[in-house]
Design an enzyme around this catalytic site. Structure first.
Site, mmCIF file in Angstrom:
data_model
loop_
_atom_site.group_PDB
_atom_site.id
_atom_site.type_symbol
_atom_site.label_atom_id
_atom_site.label_comp_id
_atom_site.label_asym_id
_atom_site.label_seq_id
_atom_site.Cartn_x
_atom_site.Cartn_y
_atom_site.Cartn_z
ATOM 1 C CE LYS A 1 0.524 5.649 -0.557
ATOM 2 N NZ LYS A 1 0.286 4.367 -1.232
ATOM 3 C CG HIS B 1 -1.664 1.969 -4.768
ATOM 4 N ND1 HIS B 1 -2.862 1.317 -4.534
ATOM 5 C CD2 HIS B 1 -0.854 1.636 -3.740
ATOM 6 C CE1 HIS B 1 -2.756 0.612 -3.410
ATOM 7 N NE2 HIS B 1 -1.547 0.793 -2.910
ATOM 8 C CG ASP C 1 1.579 4.375 -4.371
ATOM 9 O OD1 ASP C 1 2.310 3.408 -4.097
ATOM 10 O OD2 ASP C 1 0.590 4.700 -3.685
ATOM 11 C CG ASP C 2 1.874 0.163 -5.662
ATOM 12 O OD1 ASP C 2 2.626 0.551 -4.750
ATOM 13 O OD2 ASP C 2 0.823 -0.478 -5.448
ATOM 14 C CE LYS D 1 2.054 -2.439 -2.524
ATOM 15 N NZ LYS D 1 0.883 -1.587 -2.807
ATOM 16 C CB CYS E 1 2.891 2.447 0.372
ATOM 17 S SG CYS E 1 2.088 1.723 -1.076
ATOM 18 C CG ASP F 1 5.572 3.433 -3.510
ATOM 19 O OD1 ASP F 1 5.469 3.005 -4.683
ATOM 20 O OD2 ASP F 1 4.661 3.319 -2.668
ATOM 21 C CG ASN F 2 5.737 -0.253 -3.664
ATOM 22 O OD1 ASN F 2 5.260 0.501 -2.815
ATOM 23 N ND2 ASN F 2 5.006 -0.765 -4.644
ATOM 24 N NE ARG G 1 4.278 6.200 0.169
ATOM 25 C CZ ARG G 1 3.996 6.670 -1.052
ATOM 26 N NH1 ARG G 1 3.813 7.949 -1.226
ATOM 27 N NH2 ARG G 1 3.852 5.862 -2.069
ATOM 28 C CB SER H 1 -3.076 3.223 -0.383
ATOM 29 O OG SER H 1 -1.733 3.044 0.007
ATOM 30 C CG HIS I 1 0.518 5.146 3.455
ATOM 31 N ND1 HIS I 1 0.457 4.203 2.468
ATOM 32 C CD2 HIS I 1 -0.112 4.610 4.538
ATOM 33 C CE1 HIS I 1 -0.179 3.127 2.923
ATOM 34 N NE2 HIS I 1 -0.527 3.355 4.169
#
Ligand code: MG
Length: 435
Positions: free
Chosen positions: A129, A217, A37-38, A300, A76, A269-270, A80, A155, A131
């Site tokens: 996660k 994240h 994540d991130d 992001k 995020c 994810d990003n 997804r 998150s 989301h």
């Protein structure tokens, strides 16, 4: 000396054994999909980070394919949607926000990767996660195709003081809320321990494990034993914890023998959260608790390459050749179509935006089936790429093979390419608007 007839017979037998697929080729593959994540494009050793050490991910890349033009989304939630539904986020309506305070969730008409693989006979498990909706039980992963789930509904920052809410951040086990406040220091290692336990099971069906780490994240957290292990500070420690986790997963796959027919995918994810709002810079969060976009611009939340282009490593022994790197274009969108079909499942009847990457991954061709990619941050696409050319909605045009950092706007020089890509972008906008 062999008689010509005997020689011919041996030749035939040889041909027959060549044509006969091995067990590993006919059995449906197990799938382990690891989603950070991130995590930025430049955060791994094998993607050029100078100080963060990622020996396990580097090894994974050496055993498979490392992609350098692989797209997710700038945030995020759209990321997804793309990953788990194989659809551009503009097509997917959650009827409200899917984070804390939100009431939205995936409608029943959407088919998740887990549902499609479960339909093909897979065992499915999720750690980490989600989301994609939590306010109603029907939105939770265990009602969206996963046999089990242990993780956070959204998150890890969606808790005071960073986000105003009365809703506690719960750790879930299936539909049960099992821990609050959540010990975030041990989240990564706990997901990993559970992943190892799942992989140690005596599986009588092919399995799909979706391991969606909450880290890195912000707020970045890790267990005591990883703190101070990286020259790159706490953020580096967190990435190195994820790298250790990948090592544990790979060791377990090897020990159990599953690794020979398991497709392992690692991606993010990003891009890095280099522009956090002031609300985030409290309680120990620092601006540099974020990753790096490497040679790309942006972060992001932007549609510049650094916001959406992410590391992606794919390993499948005997199917994906080892030690490859490819600048061909592909996206998280393509994983749905690829994995569902690799798993013997069928695609839903609604529009799927992904391509089957298998002929490309297996080396039958060195060209990816993805020729065009639309960049969605919100409901409408804000940029499009075809071949090396990327047009932003504001008409800036970049040649990404020459200029991955998007420094040199070529729009004036190439009006015909601007016109062609603008028509594509307008076409997609119309399609999404239903006109
Ligand atoms: Mg993210």
């Amino acid at each position: 000396m062999l008689s010509p007839t005997l020689f011919f017979l041996i030749g035939l037998i040889g041909l027959a054994s060549l044509a006969k697929p091995t067990a590993a080729e006919t059995a449906l593959p197990n799938i382990v999909l690891i989603f950070a994540d991130d995590m930025g494009y430049g955060d791994l050793g094998c993607y050029g980070h100078p100080t963060i050490r990622t020996p396990n991910l580097d090894r994974l890349a050496g055993q498979g394919m490392r992609m350098t033009s692989f797209y997710s989304a700038p945030g995020c939630v759209p990321a997804r949607k793309q990953l788990l539904l194989g659809r551009y986020p503009g097509r997917v309506h959650t009827n409200g926000n899917t984070g804390v305070n939100g009431r939205g969730g995936l409608p029943d008409s959407e088919v998740t990767l887990a549902q499609a693989l479960k339909g093909a006979g897979y065992s499915t498990a999720m750690l980490g996660k989600w989301h994609l909706g939590y306010r109603e039980e029907r939105f939770l992963p265990v009602n969206k195709g996963f046999d089990s789930w242990f993780g956070l509904p959204y998150s890890n920052d969606m808790i005071p003081p960073w986000v105003k809410t009365e809703v506690p951040l719960w750790l879930y086990e299936g539909t049960e809320r099992v821990e609050h406040p959540v010990d975030q220091d041990t989240l990564t290692t706990r997901y990993t321990e559970r992943a190892v336990k799942f992989l140690e099971r005596d599986h009588d069906k092919p399995f799909f494990l979706y391991l969606a780490y909450n880290m890195p994240h912000m707020p970045v957290r890790t267990a005591d034993r990883f703190r101070g292990t990286s020259r790159a500070g706490l953020y580096g420690d967190v990435i190195q914890t994820i790298d250790w986790s990948v090592g544990e997963v790979m060791k377990t796959l090897k020990r159990t023998g599953y690794d020979k027919n398991t497709l392992v995918i690692f991606t993010s994810d990003n891009g890095p959260w280099l522009n956090p709002p002031a609300r985030m810079l409290q309680e120990g969060n620092l601006l540099w608790h974020a990753g790096s976009p490497g040679p790309l611009a942006g972060h992001k939340g932007t549609l510049l390459e650094g916001g959406v282009r992410v590391p992606c490593i794919l390993r499948w022994p005997g199917r994906i050749g080892a030690g490859q790197a490819s600048a061909e274009m592909a996206a998280t969108l393509d994983l749905f179509a690829t994995l569902v079909q690799a798993g013997g499942g069928s695609l839903p009847s609604h529009k799927i935006d992904g391509h089957d990457l298998r002929p490309f991954l297996f080396g039958d061709t060195n060209k990816s089936p993805r020729k065009v990619h639309y960049y969605f941050g919100s409901r409408m696409p804000g940029a499009v790429r075809e071949g090396p050319w990327k047009l932003h909605a504001d008409r800036r045009l970049f040649h990404l093979d020459i200029d991955p950092a998007e420094r040199f706007d070529r729009a004036e020089e190439k009006p015909e390419i601007v016109a062609k890509l603008k028509a594509k972008l307008d076409g997609m906008k119309k399609e999404i608007a239903g006109k």
